[in-house]
Design a protein around this motif. Structure first.
Motif, short mmCIF file in Angstrom:
data_model
loop_
_atom_site.label_atom_id
_atom_site.label_comp_id
_atom_site.label_asym_id
_atom_site.label_seq_id
_atom_site.Cartn_x
_atom_site.Cartn_y
_atom_site.Cartn_z
N ASP A 131 0.86 -1.18 0.00
CA ASP A 131 0.00 0.00 0.00
C ASP A 131 0.90 1.23 0.00
OD1 ASP A 131 -1.80 2.04 0.45
OD2 ASP A 131 -2.67 1.17 2.27
N LYS A 138 0.55 -4.84 3.75
CA LYS A 138 -0.69 -5.34 4.34
C LYS A 138 -0.85 -6.82 4.02
CE LYS A 138 -3.37 -1.07 4.40
NZ LYS A 138 -4.60 -0.43 3.91
N THR A 140 -3.28 -10.00 4.44
CA THR A 140 -4.70 -10.25 4.66
C THR A 140 -4.95 -11.76 4.69
OG1 THR A 140 -5.20 -8.23 3.44
CG2 THR A 140 -7.03 -9.75 3.81
N VAL A 146 -6.58 -8.00 8.55
CA VAL A 146 -5.43 -7.31 7.95
C VAL A 146 -4.42 -6.97 9.03
CG1 VAL A 146 -4.68 -5.25 6.70
CG2 VAL A 146 -6.86 -6.33 6.11
N ALA A 148 -0.97 -4.79 9.30
CA ALA A 148 -0.22 -3.78 8.54
C ALA A 148 1.11 -3.48 9.21
CB ALA A 148 -1.04 -2.51 8.42
#
Length: 187
Positions: A131, A138, A140, A146, A148
């Protein structure tokens, strides 16, 4: 709120067992209650989990030890805390290595053709994205959770920034000198 009670004040008799009693009588359940069990990652959970109910997503913290780990971090040699989640990216094509709080290690490799990161750890069904606008890695899970990490592609190790469930409930982590200083839940 935790409320403690005194069993003697309630008239409940307390039986004091002699020291070493459980071992002498072979009480399998008694002695096993103090013996930690190996985790699926192969690490040993040393402390019982701290479980703090929180709206949407509970806070769970545990302490782990791995005798074969070469990691010598802020919690001691071979020791880690479940909240101690790390990310490191290096190489070309980029390989992103994530170290879980229990000491398990997974990796992803950049796939230049699709721009995605392919899991390199067998049996890993999570996905990893970069990102760039928010400067985060990130990861998932298939369930939508998620995790981060601050984006760093120079090989520096970064610590988890936040964990968010599928409905947007977020726990934010803050570190100082590699040690967890605060963990803030949604409320």
């Amino acid at each position: 709120m935790i409320r403690t009670i005194n069993p003697e004040e309630l008239g409940i008799p307390i039986l004091q067992l002699p020291e070493g009693y459980a071992d002498r009588v072979g009480c399998r359940n008694c002695s096993a209650a103090h013996r930690p069990a190996p985790q699926p990652s192969g690490n040993l959970q040393v402390d019982p989990e701290v479980h703090l109910p929180s709206p949407g997503m509970d806070v769970d913290i545990a302490y782990f030890y791995n005798a074969v780990s070469q990691y010598n971090g802020p919690y001691g040699y071979g020791r880690t805390l479940s909240a101690n989640q790390l990310a490191q990216a290096s190489g070309s094509p980029a390989i992103v290595t994530l170290t879980r709080g229990d000491g398990a290690i997974v990796s992803y490799q950049y796939n230049g053709g699709s721009g995605a990161y392919d899991p390199k750890t067998p049996g890993l069904f999570n996905s990893l994205t970069k990102d760039s606008p928010n400067s985060l890695w990130k990861e998932t899970t298939p369930q939508g959770r998620v995790t981060a990490y601050p984006l760093n592609e120079t090989g520096m190790i970064t610590t988890v920034a936040y964990v968010e469930n599928a409905v947007g409930v977020r726990h934010t982590f803050a570190y100082s000198s590699g040690r967890l200083q605060t963990l803030q839940d949604a409320v």
